[in-house]
Design a protein around this motif. Sequence first.
Motif, mmCIF file in Angstrom:
data_model
loop_
_atom_site.group_PDB
_atom_site.id
_atom_site.type_symbol
_atom_site.label_atom_id
_atom_site.label_comp_id
_atom_site.label_asym_id
_atom_site.label_seq_id
_atom_site.Cartn_x
_atom_site.Cartn_y
_atom_site.Cartn_z
ATOM 1 N N SER A 138 0.839 -1.208 0.000
ATOM 2 C CA SER A 138 0.000 0.000 0.000
ATOM 3 C C SER A 138 0.867 1.249 0.000
ATOM 4 N N ASP A 139 0.259 2.356 -0.391
ATOM 5 C CA ASP A 139 0.930 3.656 -0.323
ATOM 6 C C ASP A 139 0.635 4.244 1.053
ATOM 7 N N ILE A 140 1.615 4.144 1.957
ATOM 8 C CA ILE A 140 1.426 4.608 3.332
ATOM 9 C C ILE A 140 1.856 6.062 3.439
ATOM 10 N N ARG A 141 0.962 6.921 3.899
ATOM 11 C CA ARG A 141 1.273 8.343 4.075
ATOM 12 C C ARG A 141 1.129 8.692 5.559
ATOM 13 N N LEU A 142 2.209 9.197 6.124
ATOM 14 C CA LEU A 142 2.230 9.506 7.544
ATOM 15 C C LEU A 142 2.121 11.004 7.772
ATOM 16 N N TYR A 143 1.374 11.367 8.794
ATOM 17 C CA TYR A 143 1.044 12.763 9.074
ATOM 18 C C TYR A 143 1.521 13.155 10.471
ATOM 19 N N GLN A 144 1.732 14.431 10.650
ATOM 20 C CA GLN A 144 2.132 14.957 11.959
ATOM 21 C C GLN A 144 1.035 14.730 12.988
ATOM 22 N N THR A 145 -0.234 14.869 12.591
ATOM 23 C CA THR A 145 -1.374 14.649 13.482
ATOM 24 C C THR A 145 -2.410 13.787 12.778
ATOM 25 N N GLU A 146 -3.266 13.150 13.563
ATOM 26 C CA GLU A 146 -4.336 12.350 12.979
ATOM 27 C C GLU A 146 -5.386 13.237 12.329
ATOM 28 N N GLU A 147 -5.549 14.455 12.821
ATOM 29 C CA GLU A 147 -6.477 15.402 12.204
ATOM 30 C C GLU A 147 -6.126 15.663 10.747
ATOM 31 N N GLU A 148 -4.831 15.774 10.460
ATOM 32 C CA GLU A 148 -4.398 16.007 9.083
ATOM 33 C C GLU A 148 -4.734 14.807 8.202
ATOM 34 N N ALA A 149 -4.617 13.614 8.751
ATOM 35 C CA ALA A 149 -4.930 12.412 7.987
ATOM 36 C C ALA A 149 -6.421 12.331 7.673
ATOM 37 N N THR A 150 -7.276 12.565 8.661
ATOM 38 C CA THR A 150 -8.720 12.491 8.408
ATOM 39 C C THR A 150 -9.181 13.624 7.492
ATOM 40 N N ARG A 151 -8.492 14.763 7.546
ATOM 41 C CA ARG A 151 -8.817 15.869 6.628
ATOM 42 C C ARG A 151 -8.561 15.441 5.181
ATOM 43 N N ASP A 152 -7.433 14.763 4.949
ATOM 44 C CA ASP A 152 -7.133 14.292 3.597
ATOM 45 C C ASP A 152 -8.071 13.161 3.176
ATOM 46 N N LEU A 153 -8.488 12.341 4.127
ATOM 47 C CA LEU A 153 -9.454 11.290 3.813
ATOM 48 C C LEU A 153 -10.771 11.906 3.340
ATOM 49 N N LYS A 154 -11.259 12.876 4.060
ATOM 50 C CA LYS A 154 -12.516 13.532 3.700
ATOM 51 C C LYS A 154 -12.403 14.232 2.349
#
Length: 257
Positions: free
Chosen positions: A157-173
């Motif tokens: 998979s293409d794993i993308r790591l973020y400084q915060t989980e908020e940033e990850a869910t923002r990109d998901l949305k």
Amino acid sequence: MIWARCVGAALMLLAIGSSVAAAKDWDTVRIGTEGSYPPFNYVGPDKVLKGFDVDIAKALCREMQVTCTFVVQDWEGLIPGLLAHKFDAIVASMSITDERRKVVAFTDKYYLAPARFVVRKDAGISDVGPRAMEGRTIGAQASTIQASYLEEEYGGSDIRLYQTEEEATRDLKAGRLDAVFGNSVVLYGWLSKEGTDCCAFTGPSYSDPEHFGLGAGIALRKEDDDLKAKFDKALDAILADGTYKTINDKYFPFSIY
């Protein structure tokens, strides 16, 4: 002989000094937390630090009859900051793992939340196993047990790591990720407020202690055994007298202990 007696006396004084230094009064305890991990720890619109972690820390400090002060520190700097004496304890939803125990001590757990995947509803994902997720883009917060698990098990998979989980869910949305893997309680809070239209939990809960630890504990320097004992005793007390349940129910419609 005189030299030997002097050395012996010096060693005795050193031992006495060490025992006095270890017997710290702990009138004030400095708490390190991340401040960007709602609903556990975050800075509200009023610029006040809030969340489950913060309320639990305050309750424990009241029980220990000490003054709490808080230091906001980015996630990756929490353990280095603790070891550098920037603060005395980490209350930031940090999972108890064998790897972390090599450098810090932990109290008993104060909550336990399994990991889960949240996926976009339009991504057509029903199986979140490693093979099924090959070629998919998955986000997680860096330096977490969830990120480590993805890196170990989801090499296709293409794993993308973020400084915060908020940033990850923002990109998901926003459609820049197919899925986010993280703390199920944090993701539940995000889904119920912001992600209902776009996203949903998919797949099982992940709680294997080998990969996901034994729950969230308070991290301390290894030499501060007396502070660990105080925290553990206070945690038992707030669990017994209902204080923990009151805080739990303020944030979650289910028990996370």
